[in-house]
Design an enzyme around this catalytic site. Structure first.
Site, PDB file in Angstrom:
ATOM      1  N   PRO A   1       0.814  -1.223   0.000  1.00 48.84           N
ATOM      2  CA  PRO A   1       0.000   0.000   0.000  1.00 48.84           C
ATOM      3  C   PRO A   1       0.846   1.271   0.000  1.00 48.84           C
ATOM      4  CG  PRO A   1      -0.703  -1.524   1.729  1.00 48.84           C
ATOM      5  CD  PRO A   1       0.606  -2.018   1.210  1.00 48.84           C
ATOM      6  N   CYS A   2       0.260   2.345  -0.523  1.00 48.66           N
ATOM      7  CA  CYS A   2       0.883   3.670  -0.468  1.00 48.66           C
ATOM      8  C   CYS A   2       0.497   4.307   0.859  1.00 48.66           C
ATOM      9  CB  CYS A   2       0.410   4.527  -1.633  1.00 48.66           C
ATOM     10  SG  CYS A   2       1.169   6.163  -1.689  1.00 48.66           S
ATOM     11  N   GLN A   3       1.465   4.471   1.767  1.00 48.84           N
ATOM     12  CA  GLN A   3       1.201   4.997   3.099  1.00 48.84           C
ATOM     13  C   GLN A   3       2.227   6.078   3.440  1.00 48.84           C
ATOM     14  OE1 GLN A   3       1.514   0.877   4.555  1.00 48.84           O
ATOM     15  NE2 GLN A   3      -0.453   1.172   5.562  1.00 48.84           N
TER      16      GLN A   3
END
Length: 424
Positions: free
Chosen positions: A102-104
């Site tokens: 995920p993009c976090q």
């Protein structure tokens, strides 16, 4: 026979990286067979869908169905890595690590100079990838020579307050482990695939003898997905300590990220540019993956009484709204979308919410003859490049759609894998 490149697949989902590298035969459509990219062999995989109830592990169950009961570790990766460090379980040595994550917010709370090295935010899956790579390299400097990762393209420009910082942290982490890096934003439809899906692919190799500017236009990513550079070519310095990147990278708050569609990093120095895709092959469309109407269940056809609602959701709009936090009035606007979706074009990006009967702006709706319907899971499987019926392993239609919304275009990985194998 060439030695097999052993692979560990992290955040494996339903096996997109594995299929892309190892290929497959589609029993329902031989024309859909995917030749293997090279002699790749996945020997370890991890997949865990939080919250961790058994009913949520449908992706891991699908993986087991196709690759065997012992093919995937269906436990929280953080727990798995901690138990390895405590000597409670083993993780095999591999040549290559792959995975989507995920993009976090990847900010770093502890610098390299402190004992124990980098410490990132808890619960952020990038740090499990970093930890896995470090475990491999601690076992042997010959391990994990290659790393191939996939993410949404906004990774290159997040967060909004410090554009590009998160990607700079990732590049700094990889450089600290001895990797050179290529990346490329790939719009799959621009290279002939039947879905418009824009994702960034990050390829890293340890101890590579790469020349920075030459690699941009002649490296693995540029050979797999040819392009012409557009506009200026930029250079960026990456901090050697990810903690410094967290504090200082683009700290002046520029509204644009320095990281563009294509790039290479060697020794903490980056070259990057925008691209114009170059492709002369066949282009596939949404219409190419449709199942015969005789195979479509009744509940996928849209009742006439719902059509007006579908059309309204896909139309353009400009609405006055009130910010619930500040009380200020603002105007929200969005453009129109095709209604119905055009069968002569590649599909729009599949999202995790594609399932379910309710009208939606983002779900696909097509018209065959005089009837409108949603896409069935077999069609979603094929839009991602999986064999027809890949996710038909006992899970619900909604969960099948969720898995495909989280998946990648298998053929993109296949093309990258072929170029990796050629380079060897």
């Amino acid at each position: 026979m060439a030695k097999a490149i052993t692979v560990a697949e992290l955040f494996a989902g339903v096996g997109g990286f594995r299929l892309g590298l190892e290929g497959y035969k589609d029993s329902s459509n031989k024309a859909n067979n995917l030749p293997k990219a090279g002699t790749f062999k996945t020997i370890w995989a991890n997949q865990w869908e939080p919250p961790g109830s058994p009913t949520r592990q449908f992706a891991a169950n699908c993986y087991r169905t196709h690759f065997g009961n012992d093919s995937v570790v269906n436990e929280d990766i953080n727990k798995v890595l901690n138990e390895y460090e405590q000597g409670l379980r083993d993780i095999p040595s591999v040549d290559m690590v792959v995975g989507g994550f995920p993009c976090q917010d990847y900010s770093v709370a502890k610098p390299l100079s402190q004992s124990g090295g980098i410490e990132g935010k808890k619960g952020v899956l990038w740090w499990d990838i970093y930890k896995f790579l470090k475990i491999q390299l601690d076992k042997s400097p010959k391990n994990a020579e290659w790393c191939l990762l996939e993410n949404v393209d906004r990774l290159l420009k997040s967060p909004a307050s410090q554009r590009g910082r998160d990607f700079a942290i990732i590049l700094s982490c990889l450089a600290s482990l001895g990797y050179c890096v290529e990346w490329r934003v790939v719009n799959s439809a621009a290279y002939g695939f039947s879905q418009r899906r824009k994702r960034v692919y990050i390829l890293a190799r340890r101890n590579a003898n790469w020349e920075l500017s030459e690699r941009l236009t002649s490296g693995i990513m540029s050979r797999a997905f040819p392009f012409n550079p557009v506009g200026n070519i930029s250079y960026v310095d990456i901090p050697k300590d990810p903690f410094v990147a967290t504090k200082d990278f683009n700290s002046e708050g520029s509204k644009t990220s320095p990281f563009l569609d294509a790039g290479v990093m060697v020794d903490n120095r980056v070259i990057t540019c925008k691209v114009e895709e170059v492709y002369k092959g066949q282009f596939k469309t949404l219409g190419d993956v449709l199942s015969p109407e005789s195979e479509i269940p009744d509940n996928f056809f849209v009742d006439d009484s719902q059509l007006e609602r579908w059309e309204k959701l896909k139309s353009s709009k400009r609405e006055e709204r009130i910010n619930k936090y500040t009380g200020q009035t603002y105007f929200y606007s969005e453009g129109s979308m095709a209604f119905p979706d055009l069968l002569t074009n590649p599909s729009r990006t599949i999202l995790t919410g594609e399932g379910g009967t309710s009208p939606s702006r983002f779900k696909h709706i097509i018209k065959i003859g005089e009837r409108y319907r949603r896409l069935v899971p077999d069609e979603l499987d094929q839009l991602q490049g999986f064999p027809k019926g890949w996710t038909n392993t006992g899970m619900s239609d909604n969960n099948r759609a969720f898995c495909m919304g989280n998946a990648l275009v298998v053929g993109v990985v296949n093309r990258i894998g072929k170029e990796i194998y050629k380079e060897l």
